[in-house]
Design a protein around this motif. Structure first.
Motif, mmCIF file in Angstrom:
data_model
loop_
_atom_site.group_PDB
_atom_site.id
_atom_site.type_symbol
_atom_site.label_atom_id
_atom_site.label_comp_id
_atom_site.label_asym_id
_atom_site.label_seq_id
_atom_site.Cartn_x
_atom_site.Cartn_y
_atom_site.Cartn_z
ATOM 1 N N ALA A 290 0.627 -1.305 -0.120
ATOM 2 C CA ALA A 290 0.159 -0.147 0.023
ATOM 3 C C ALA A 290 0.918 1.312 -0.002
ATOM 4 O O ALA A 290 0.479 2.198 -0.599
ATOM 5 N N PHE A 291 2.069 1.289 0.747
ATOM 6 C CA PHE A 291 2.745 2.208 1.120
ATOM 7 C C PHE A 291 3.415 2.573 -0.480
ATOM 8 O O PHE A 291 3.468 3.730 -1.085
ATOM 9 N N ASP A 292 3.757 1.521 -1.379
ATOM 10 C CA ASP A 292 4.485 1.671 -2.493
ATOM 11 C C ASP A 292 3.438 2.100 -3.655
ATOM 12 O O ASP A 292 3.740 2.795 -4.596
ATOM 13 N N TRP A 293 2.273 1.797 -3.316
ATOM 14 C CA TRP A 293 1.052 2.096 -4.312
ATOM 15 C C TRP A 293 0.905 3.453 -4.289
ATOM 16 O O TRP A 293 0.861 4.238 -5.032
ATOM 17 N N LEU A 294 1.014 3.813 -3.143
ATOM 18 C CA LEU A 294 0.841 5.764 -2.728
ATOM 19 C C LEU A 294 2.021 6.287 -3.511
ATOM 20 O O LEU A 294 1.843 7.542 -4.042
#
Length: 447
Positions: free
Chosen positions: A364-368
């Protein structure tokens, strides 16, 4: 079980503001820029809270105000970022905190009311509470000059008082704010040590390089904004309009019955928390309180957040001061919400929360990092359960009540402890007609 309407309610607490000032760290702190994680980046809005105290013969409010200001000066040394200002890094398009020691706001005020006149044990969602935690110091003018945090002490004619705290969500989440208040209280004692040592390293939640998005993340809306001088990070916020406010109460007995009902058709050993059953009920009520007829297979999504402190390896320190939470979405069809069993909805929420893995959080952090998006859902259900602001011990005693301050955001509800009946209370804000339908659905559930 009761639904409280905000009567009596005072939109004007007849506040007289006596002092506006800036409080800086008691000693010089290093000038530096603080990295902000991808979750920090999108939470650029204020969260106002109020902490109420009964009259203390040994601490008249003038003495409390003096001690609080001195405590702030001391605690801003380890929390130097709170006395800084936001700045946009033009090369990366990311917000950072410039630790320039400019200070936090400090306001002293008084009300013509007593605490008893304000509301029934203070739990009514009075709009006037907004006067207890102002967000800006008007004398500073420009937005870039505004402090990231404003403290306000307001005395009441009964001798009681409130400490208001309006904090930019970028710099603290709920757990971080609790740790900060514990440290602030510790510094209000003469020569007291810090209660906990804050961890200010937000790179602990930095995206990987290169990013590795290995899960779909439908609870986020991809914006794919360009980076550069004209484009800062997106802001996750909610729509605002004229709303009615209600607090819905669930007693300990009713909560136990709801948990038993939830377990009736699912794994009897499953851990069904108070929040999960409350969220399931609020979701169903909200989904059908609007005036839009949804298609049977159309999806409804609620948002909530999960505390990552114990879910990442190595664990984040409990005193992590940034946003150690991850917004997550939980979805199902309107057909299943309306006709499915209550236990099915609780199970859906439970599975989603319990199955949150470290790998999903990192994804999720990478998606953001890749999409520069924001959380996206129909309803945000935010929990104050377990934060324990009312357990913080100050020289003048513990708060008799702590609460988030109501605002004109219809897409969010707050779940917090009911200080009267030892159950929980849920603060809901909706347009008048939607509130009527919401309340009807709420009571129908218990018939």
């Amino acid at each position: 079980m009761t639904s409280l309407s905000p009567i009596p309610t005072y939109e004007d607490l007849k506040i007289i503001f006596q002092e506006y000032s800036l409080v800086s760290p008691s000693q010089k702190t290093p000038r530096k820029s603080i990295y902000l994680s991808n979750i920090d980046q999108i939470l650029n809005y204020n969260i106002p809270t109020a902490h109420f105290f009964k009259r203390s013969p040994d601490f008249p409010h003038e003495n409390v105000a003096r001690k609080l200001k001195i405590a702030l000066q001391k605690v801003l040394v380890p929390y130097d970022f709170m006395a800084g200002r936001l700045e946009l890094n033009l090369q990366t398009g990311r917000l950072e905190v410039d630790c320039n020691g400019a200070g936090v706001g400090f306001v002293v005020a008084s009300s013509e009311f007593s605490l008893e006149e304000v509301g029934d044990h203070l739990i009514h969602p009075n709009l006037g509470y907004r006067q207890l935690a102002i967000e800006k110091l008007e004398s500073l003018g420009h937005e870039v000059d505004q402090p990231l945090c404003v403290f306000q002490i307001t005395s009441f004619k009964c001798g009681g008082f409130a400490i208001g705290m309006s904090t930019n969500h970028i710099i603290l989440d709920g757990m971080g704010a609790k740790a900060f208040m514990e440290n602030l209280a510790s510094q209000a004692f003469d020569d007291g040590p810090l209660a906990v040592v804050p961890c200010n390293d937000r790179r602990l939640l930095a995206a990987r390089s290169p990013p590795q998005v290995v899960f779909p993340h439908p609870e986020y809306l991809a914006l794919d904004l360009p980076t550069g001088e004209s484009s800062g990070p997106p802001v996750y916020d909610c729509g605002r309009e004229k709303l009615n406010f209600r607090i819905f109460k669930l007693s300990p007995t009713i909560i136990s019955n709801m948990k038993a009902k939830a377990k009736s058709t699912i794994n009897k050993s499953a851990k069904i928390s108070t929040f999960k059953v409350a969220a399931a009920l609020m979701w169903r009520c909200h989904a059908f309180s609007g005036d839009i007829r949804h298609e049977r297979d159309e999806k409804s999504t609620i948002l909530t957040s999960i505390n990552l402190r114990s879910r990442v390896i190595p664990n984040l320190p409990p005193s992590y001061s940034g946003n150690g939470v991850l917004p997550i979405g939980i979805s199902t069809t309107f057909e299943d919400l309306e006709n499915g069993s209550f236990s099915t909805i609780v199970e859906l929420i439970s599975n989603r929360l319990d199955d949150m893995t470290e790998e999903y959080a990192k994804s999720a952090f990478d998606w953001l990092e890749v999409h520069r998006g924001v959380p996206h859902g129909d309803y945000l259900i935010a929990s104050w359960l377990g934060l324990g602001f009312d357990e913080v011990e100050y020289p003048w005693g513990k708060p008799i009540y702590c609460c988030p301050i109501v605002n004109h955001r219809k897409d969010i509800c707050w779940v917090f402890r009911d200080v009267i009946d030892d159950g929980i209370a849920v603060m809901v804000a909706l347009p008048a007609e939607e509130m009527v339908r919401f309340e009807t659905l709420f009571y129908e559930f218990f018939r």
